[in-house]
Design a protein around this motif. Structure first.
Motif, short mmCIF file in Angstrom:
data_model
loop_
_atom_site.label_atom_id
_atom_site.label_comp_id
_atom_site.label_asym_id
_atom_site.label_seq_id
_atom_site.Cartn_x
_atom_site.Cartn_y
_atom_site.Cartn_z
N ALA A 61 -19.75 7.40 27.28
CA ALA A 61 -20.16 7.88 28.60
C ALA A 61 -20.75 9.29 28.50
O ALA A 61 -21.73 9.61 29.18
CB ALA A 61 -18.96 7.88 29.54
N PHE A 62 -20.16 10.12 27.64
CA PHE A 62 -20.66 11.49 27.46
C PHE A 62 -22.09 11.45 26.95
O PHE A 62 -22.97 12.17 27.44
CB PHE A 62 -19.74 12.23 26.49
N ALA A 63 -22.32 10.58 25.96
CA ALA A 63 -23.69 10.44 25.47
C ALA A 63 -24.61 9.95 26.58
O ALA A 63 -25.77 10.38 26.67
CB ALA A 63 -23.73 9.46 24.29
N GLY A 64 -24.09 9.09 27.44
CA GLY A 64 -24.88 8.64 28.58
C GLY A 64 -25.25 9.79 29.49
O GLY A 64 -26.39 9.89 29.96
N VAL A 65 -24.27 10.69 29.74
CA VAL A 65 -24.53 11.86 30.57
C VAL A 65 -25.65 12.69 29.95
O VAL A 65 -26.59 13.11 30.64
CB VAL A 65 -23.24 12.71 30.71
N LEU A 66 -25.55 12.91 28.63
CA LEU A 66 -26.57 13.71 27.95
C LEU A 66 -27.93 13.02 28.00
O LEU A 66 -28.96 13.66 28.20
CB LEU A 66 -26.18 13.95 26.49
N PRO A 122 -29.11 20.56 36.31
CA PRO A 122 -29.59 21.52 35.30
C PRO A 122 -28.64 21.62 34.11
O PRO A 122 -29.08 21.79 32.97
CB PRO A 122 -29.67 22.84 36.07
N ALA A 123 -27.33 21.50 34.38
CA ALA A 123 -26.36 21.62 33.28
C ALA A 123 -26.58 20.52 32.25
O ALA A 123 -26.55 20.75 31.04
CB ALA A 123 -24.94 21.57 33.82
N MET A 124 -26.80 19.30 32.72
CA MET A 124 -27.04 18.18 31.80
C MET A 124 -28.33 18.43 31.02
O MET A 124 -28.39 18.21 29.81
CB MET A 124 -27.20 16.88 32.58
N HIS A 125 -29.33 18.87 31.76
CA HIS A 125 -30.61 19.14 31.12
C HIS A 125 -30.45 20.22 30.05
O HIS A 125 -30.96 20.10 28.93
CB HIS A 125 -31.60 19.60 32.19
N PHE A 126 -29.66 21.25 30.39
CA PHE A 126 -29.42 22.35 29.45
C PHE A 126 -28.79 21.83 28.17
O PHE A 126 -29.21 22.16 27.06
CB PHE A 126 -28.50 23.38 30.12
N MET A 127 -27.76 20.99 28.32
CA MET A 127 -27.04 20.51 27.13
C MET A 127 -27.89 19.57 26.29
O MET A 127 -27.74 19.51 25.08
CB MET A 127 -25.76 19.79 27.55
#
Lengths: 331, 330
Positions: free
Chosen positions: B237-242, B163-168
């Motif tokens: 990688a951060f953009a990948g997470v998002l 959910p945190a990834m989805h939120f961001m």
């Protein structure tokens, strides 16, 4: 006289150390491959190996020319795929029509290379960014010509060029030899070929010495386009179809750079030869074959290839051992 | 460190201080041109909803371009972006399964950390082995690809985003502005701060201009190289997470579509591909320009073939306007 001949010999070895390393590496690996292959060295095994290896060898030759001028062509893979797609559309019909189609594909390849060269020379843009962008254009054209995989090719020419001569010699190797004799050897001996080396070593010095810098670069990129389209034609003859595949283009671009490095050509320009790149390509291909005969699990293969590739390009780091002054590192 | 004042004795003009130079002006001009052209096609192009959506999509590219810009400022290039994006997404989603309850909290930092590790390895290769960054990062890309194929077994992983990834990545919590835009803004402020206000930022420009001179001036150039490559890896990688949060899953080749746009955005924003020159405002302009261009081509239902051709031609054309090298040879 004897010492003179000896020192010439030594000089020749030192000059071609990179190429010789690639040749020895290839010979060792290919022997290992054949000795572990269930069928041994039959014409059929050799032809299959040659058909695959010649594709990369031609693309690697194409990559060598811009690299010698201290440039780079990130669009070789895309030109290769574009030639494949176009060839699967126009190299059809009778033998005569097929030959005409081949000429057309070569001209299109030359044009693609010339556009790269023109933007680099007259547009004064960096080769990396130029060829990255033109690569997108060439890929778009491939997709336009062939939205889905398919197509056909003139089968008489295809069978002749991918089969065996006299029942023993792989025809693809003969094609490669002809390309070397008709394109590379005259180029290397020509004024513009030598100019390419001069430009790669030191562009300013070359310019000051009256070397035709612009024409040398233009020719290097144009010939790269021609060689990449020859490879695209050979791919069409192998697969009897065309496919606008970005992964194939990317893989060939990447492997062509690796083959150039393994073949002893300096990415900083001015040093090396297309012959080395051919053997560099053979080495890379044989690695894949070795993975096959040694039954490495398929899932491990991409990782193994990546590591080999990274290791191969890291061989270039040996030059730092020769550096006497740390400031030379920064050049 | 005294800067080189370009203007009169009063110091740099306000525009120069804000980083508005010719290329930034042209890039923003092109953005307006595209928007006007789009408005002629359909009124929808000027609606706030459409523009906010473009910003949200552009935020992912913007974060990647932030990292790519730091490396390009050094005169290097990071071609490992595609698979580092995928690495970030896959490691973050996989961490949820590995770490259990803690994994939900650790997944985002872990994904970014994995990208930073690849970036550090890139930096080590470029700094200590002195290999051309282009070829070393390409090799690294292949290695990471191999690792990810091994990790997923060649199939799409079943892991899901938290959910945190989805939120961001997707939700909008303030004034209807997508959260991803705020994340990009934070990254942007960080980059601007580092480049303008820290010794490290000065060193980045110095190394990009002439590494030997920076070295002789006492800059630890290898540290600068490793730092920038690590940042580039972490941001990819951060953009990948998002992106995993955006599409709710990680999949093979999810980063392939980002390499050329990221580099193009940085270069179109006026950053010199040979290093030493460029500012973040230009990169913002480049990112918005590329995002709008992609969006308009897809809205006009241009087939993929035409999109690629137009895309490549626009990059070449814009660079020919202002990105040309010096003519002088001596």
């Amino acid at each position: 006289m004897k010492t003179g001949a000896l020192s010439n010999w030594r000089y020749w070895i030192a000059h071609n150390a990179g190429v010789l390393t690639a040749v020895v590496l290839f010979a060792a690996m290919f022997t290992l491959y054949i000795s572990n292959h269930s069928a041994g060295l039959t014409p059929a095994v050799a032809t299959t190996a040659a058909n695959k290896a010649v594709l990369l060898a031609l693309v690697a030759m194409a990559q060598t020319l811009p690299v010698l001028t201290r440039g780079l062509d990130l669009s070789v893979g895309m030109v290769f795929v574009m030639a494949n797609c176009i060839a699967s559309t126009i190299v059809v019909g009778t033998v005569g029509e097929g030959l005409l189609g081949i000429v057309a594909v070569l001209l299109i390849g030359a044009l693609a290379g010339f556009i790269n060269g023109a933007i680099v020379v007259w547009g004064r843009l960096q080769p990396i960014i130029t060829t990255l962008a033109t690569g997108a254009v060439y890929y778009g054209i491939s997709l336009f010509v062939r939205p889905g995989p398919g197509g056909d090719v003139q089968s008489d020419i295809a069978d002749l060029l991918t089969g065996q001569l006299f029942g023993a010699i792989p025809a693809a190797l003969v094609v490669l030899l002809v390309v070397v004799l008709v394109v590379w050897v005259p180029y290397r001996r020509s004024v513009l070929g030598r100019a390419a080396y001069a430009v790669g070593s030191n562009e300013q010095a070359a310019y000051m010495s009256g070397v035709p810098v612009q024409r040398a670069k233009l020719l290097a990129y144009t010939l790269a386009g021609v060689l990449a389209s020859i490879a695209g034609l050979m791919l069409t003859f192998n697969t009897y179809s065309g496919e606008a595949s970005a992964p194939i283009a990317g893989t060939y671009t990447l492997n062509s750079i690796a083959a150039v490095v393994i073949g002893g050509t300096s990415l900083f320009g001015g040093w090396g030869s297309a012959i080395g790149s051919i053997f560099g390509a053979f080495v890379l291909r044989t690695i894949e074959d070795l993975l096959f005969v040694f039954d490495l699990p398929p899932l491990w293969q991409p990782l193994f290839q990546g590591v080999v590739l990274l290791f191969a390009v890291s061989l270039g780091a040996f030059r730092i051992l020769r550096v006497r002054n740390r400031l030379e590192l920064f050049s | 460190m005294t800067g080189v004042d370009t203007g009169a004795a009063r110091g740099p003009t306000l525009a120069a201080r804000l980083g508005i130079d010719r290329s930034v002006t042209i890039a923003f001009g092109c953005i307006l041109l595209i928007l006007c052209g789009g408005a002629l096609y359909s009124r929808e192009f000027l609606s706030p909803e459409y523009l906010l959506q473009q910003l949200q999509v552009g935020a992912f590219l913007g974060i990647i371009a932030s990292g790519a810009m730091m490396v390009i400022l050094l005169g290097h290039i990071d071609l490992s972006i595609p698979w580092v994006v995928t690495l970030g997404a896959m490691m973050a989603t996989a961490m949820v399964g590995w770490g259990g309850a803690a994994g939900v909290w650790l997944c985002i930092p872990f994904g970014v950390f994995c990208g930073a590790v690849v970036g550090v390895l890139n930096g080590l290769g470029v700094a200590y082995l002195r290999l051309p960054s282009m070829i070393f990062t390409l090799g690294m890309n292949a290695v990471v690809q191999g690792l990810m194929v091994l990790h997923t077994g060649g199939f799409a992983p079943l892991d899901q985003a938290t959910p945190a990834m989805h939120f961001m990545a997707v939700q909008r919590s303030l004034f209807g502005i997508p959260n991803a835009v705020f994340v990009w803004a934070l990254v942007g402020i960080f980059v601007i701060y580092v480049l303008k206000r820290t010794a490290f930022g000065r060193a980045v420009y110095a190394v990009g201009n002439r590494e030997s001179a920076a070295y002789l001036s006492g800059v630890n150039t290898n540290r600068v190289l490793i730092g920038c490559f690590a940042f580039s890896g972490a941001m990819a990688a951060f953009a990948g997470v998002l992106l995993a949060g955006y599409s709710n899953k990680a999949y093979q080749n999810m980063g392939d579509a980002y390499l050329l746009p990221a580099i193009a955005a940085v270069v179109l924003g006026g950053t010199n591909i040979l290093g030493g020159r460029g500012n973040y405002l230009g990169t913002i302009a480049g990112v918005i320009l590329i995002t709008l261009l992609q969006s308009i081509l897809s809205v006009m239902q241009m087939p993929e073939a035409g999109r690629q051709v137009i895309y490549g031609c626009v990059i070449i054309a814009m660079l020919l306007i202002y990105g040309r090298g010096a003519k002088a040879r001596s």
